[in-house]
Design an enzyme around this catalytic site. Sequence first.
Site, PDB file in Angstrom:
ATOM      1  N   ASN A  52     -48.904 -20.684  -5.675  1.00 20.78           N
ATOM      2  CA  ASN A  52     -48.611 -20.828  -7.100  1.00 20.78           C
ATOM      3  C   ASN A  52     -49.891 -20.508  -7.863  1.00 20.78           C
ATOM      4  O   ASN A  52     -50.825 -21.307  -7.855  1.00 20.78           O
ATOM      5  CB  ASN A  52     -48.144 -22.268  -7.374  1.00 20.78           C
ATOM      6  CG  ASN A  52     -47.954 -22.548  -8.850  1.00 20.78           C
ATOM      7  OD1 ASN A  52     -47.976 -21.628  -9.680  1.00 20.78           O
ATOM      8  ND2 ASN A  52     -47.759 -23.820  -9.178  1.00 20.78           N
ATOM      9  N   LYS A 106     -50.263 -20.315 -10.988  1.00 18.30           N
ATOM     10  CA  LYS A 106     -50.311 -21.011 -12.293  1.00 18.30           C
ATOM     11  C   LYS A 106     -50.741 -20.032 -13.390  1.00 18.30           C
ATOM     12  O   LYS A 106     -50.394 -18.852 -13.311  1.00 18.30           O
ATOM     13  CB  LYS A 106     -51.221 -22.243 -12.196  1.00 18.30           C
ATOM     14  CG  LYS A 106     -50.849 -23.136 -11.000  1.00 18.30           C
ATOM     15  CD  LYS A 106     -51.562 -24.447 -10.964  1.00 18.30           C
ATOM     16  CE  LYS A 106     -51.094 -25.246  -9.741  1.00 18.30           C
ATOM     17  NZ  LYS A 106     -51.657 -26.586  -9.684  1.00 18.30           N
ATOM     18  N   HIS A 135     -42.325 -28.263 -11.707  1.00 24.92           N
ATOM     19  CA  HIS A 135     -43.706 -28.577 -11.334  1.00 24.92           C
ATOM     20  C   HIS A 135     -44.210 -29.695 -12.248  1.00 24.92           C
ATOM     21  O   HIS A 135     -43.858 -29.739 -13.427  1.00 24.92           O
ATOM     22  CB  HIS A 135     -44.584 -27.322 -11.469  1.00 24.92           C
ATOM     23  CG  HIS A 135     -45.925 -27.491 -10.821  1.00 24.92           C
ATOM     24  ND1 HIS A 135     -46.931 -28.227 -11.403  1.00 24.92           N
ATOM     25  CD2 HIS A 135     -46.402 -27.056  -9.636  1.00 24.92           C
ATOM     26  CE1 HIS A 135     -47.981 -28.227 -10.588  1.00 24.92           C
ATOM     27  NE2 HIS A 135     -47.689 -27.527  -9.510  1.00 24.92           N
ATOM     28  N   GLU A 144     -46.865 -30.062 -13.718  1.00 24.93           N
ATOM     29  CA  GLU A 144     -47.561 -29.565 -14.914  1.00 24.93           C
ATOM     30  C   GLU A 144     -46.556 -29.188 -15.997  1.00 24.93           C
ATOM     31  O   GLU A 144     -46.843 -29.319 -17.190  1.00 24.93           O
ATOM     32  CB  GLU A 144     -48.462 -28.382 -14.528  1.00 24.93           C
ATOM     33  CG  GLU A 144     -49.687 -28.869 -13.756  1.00 24.93           C
ATOM     34  CD  GLU A 144     -50.261 -27.883 -12.750  1.00 24.93           C
ATOM     35  OE1 GLU A 144     -49.930 -26.687 -12.822  1.00 24.93           O
ATOM     36  OE2 GLU A 144     -51.042 -28.322 -11.880  1.00 24.93           O
ATOM     37  N   GLU A 180     -45.248 -32.795  -4.141  1.00 19.32           N
ATOM     38  CA  GLU A 180     -46.597 -32.624  -4.676  1.00 19.32           C
ATOM     39  C   GLU A 180     -47.037 -33.899  -5.403  1.00 19.32           C
ATOM     40  O   GLU A 180     -46.703 -34.078  -6.582  1.00 19.32           O
ATOM     41  CB  GLU A 180     -46.631 -31.447  -5.668  1.00 19.32           C
ATOM     42  CG  GLU A 180     -46.297 -30.114  -5.052  1.00 19.32           C
ATOM     43  CD  GLU A 180     -46.929 -28.955  -5.816  1.00 19.32           C
ATOM     44  OE1 GLU A 180     -47.544 -28.105  -5.169  1.00 19.32           O
ATOM     45  OE2 GLU A 180     -46.827 -28.927  -7.065  1.00 19.32           O
ATOM     46  N   GLY A 228     -55.175 -30.225  -7.309  1.00 19.59           N
ATOM     47  CA  GLY A 228     -56.435 -29.745  -7.868  1.00 19.59           C
ATOM     48  C   GLY A 228     -57.570 -30.751  -7.810  1.00 19.59           C
ATOM     49  O   GLY A 228     -58.589 -30.578  -8.470  1.00 19.59           O
ATOM     50  N   SER A 245     -53.927 -29.800  -2.981  1.00 21.58           N
ATOM     51  CA  SER A 245     -55.223 -29.651  -2.313  1.00 21.58           C
ATOM     52  C   SER A 245     -55.110 -29.181  -0.860  1.00 21.58           C
ATOM     53  O   SER A 245     -55.908 -29.592  -0.012  1.00 21.58           O
ATOM     54  CB  SER A 245     -56.044 -30.946  -2.401  1.00 21.58           C
ATOM     55  OG  SER A 245     -56.347 -31.241  -3.760  1.00 21.58           O
TER      56      SER A 245
HETATM   57  P1  13P Z   1     -53.760 -27.189  -5.628  1.00 21.92           P
HETATM   58  O1  13P Z   1     -53.476 -26.534  -4.300  1.00 21.92           O
HETATM   59  O2  13P Z   1     -54.735 -26.427  -6.473  1.00 21.92           O
HETATM   60  O3  13P Z   1     -54.081 -28.630  -5.482  1.00 21.92           O
HETATM   61  O4  13P Z   1     -52.377 -27.115  -6.467  1.00 21.92           O
HETATM   62  C1  13P Z   1     -51.210 -27.535  -5.866  1.00 21.92           C
HETATM   63  C2  13P Z   1     -50.068 -27.148  -6.742  1.00 21.92           C
HETATM   64  O5  13P Z   1     -49.883 -27.692  -7.815  1.00 21.92           O
HETATM   65  C3  13P Z   1     -49.185 -26.069  -6.284  1.00 21.92           C
HETATM   66  O6  13P Z   1     -48.045 -25.973  -7.067  1.00 21.92           O
END
Ligand code: 13P
Length: 249
Positions: A9, A11, A93, A95, A163, A169, A209
Amino acid sequence: MRRKLAAGNWKMNGTGAALNELEALRTACPAPSVDILICPPATLLDRATRVVAGSGIAIGGQDCHAATSGAHTGDLSADMLLDAGASTVILGHSERREDHAEQNEDIRAKARAAMDAGLKAIICVGESLEQREAANTLDIIGGQMSGSIPDQSTGENLIVAYEPIWAIGTGKVPTLDEIGEVHDFIRARLERRFGEGVGRSVRLLYGGSVKPGNAADIFAVSNVDGALVGGASLKAADFAGIIDALQEA
Ligand code: 13P
């Protein structure tokens, strides 16, 4: 037998220059034995599709609208993603749940639209740190699943990504037991709702992560069929390391 999936992803990262990384990933994984998916920003979908044509890498979107068309400035329909070369779309997601106040019912409507259009939907669930500390993780995940996964789901069109919000992150990862507990719970809920056949065929991804250094341990956990990777999917070398670990799992 569920086919393993390494999903990246991107983003809100990447302009045309980032396609070099996709090209490098293609070179690094000439004949993958697992499914590979990259979800770039929508502006790159069409170009990314051309870069991976004829390879084992598929392309996906990061969101879609619940309607098929209409007066929704700035939004994209599932059909548009499909038309740009996407096979899959990430929905719900954390976010988007946070930045755009998406609720479970919004995500379910989007998932219906995606599946009706012929896209696979990766539906994301996950708890906040406060919810985990209050021992509410499984309740939260159960509620997100019943609210956001549509009835028409099958092993073909649904993928669930766990997640934990606090692991995204941050470099923090749940223990392997914690990941296993949630993935076993998700599997059991899917089997209860859709029956054993469908429930057992839906792929479950862990996200938060995931790096080349911790991927093998995570992929050894029961009911982990792959990963949804953010930061480490932006660099071909890192993502290829994760793909290697999945191929060896
Ligand atoms: P990270 O791998 O950067 O922690 O992000 C995970 C994520 O949100 C994938 O959708």
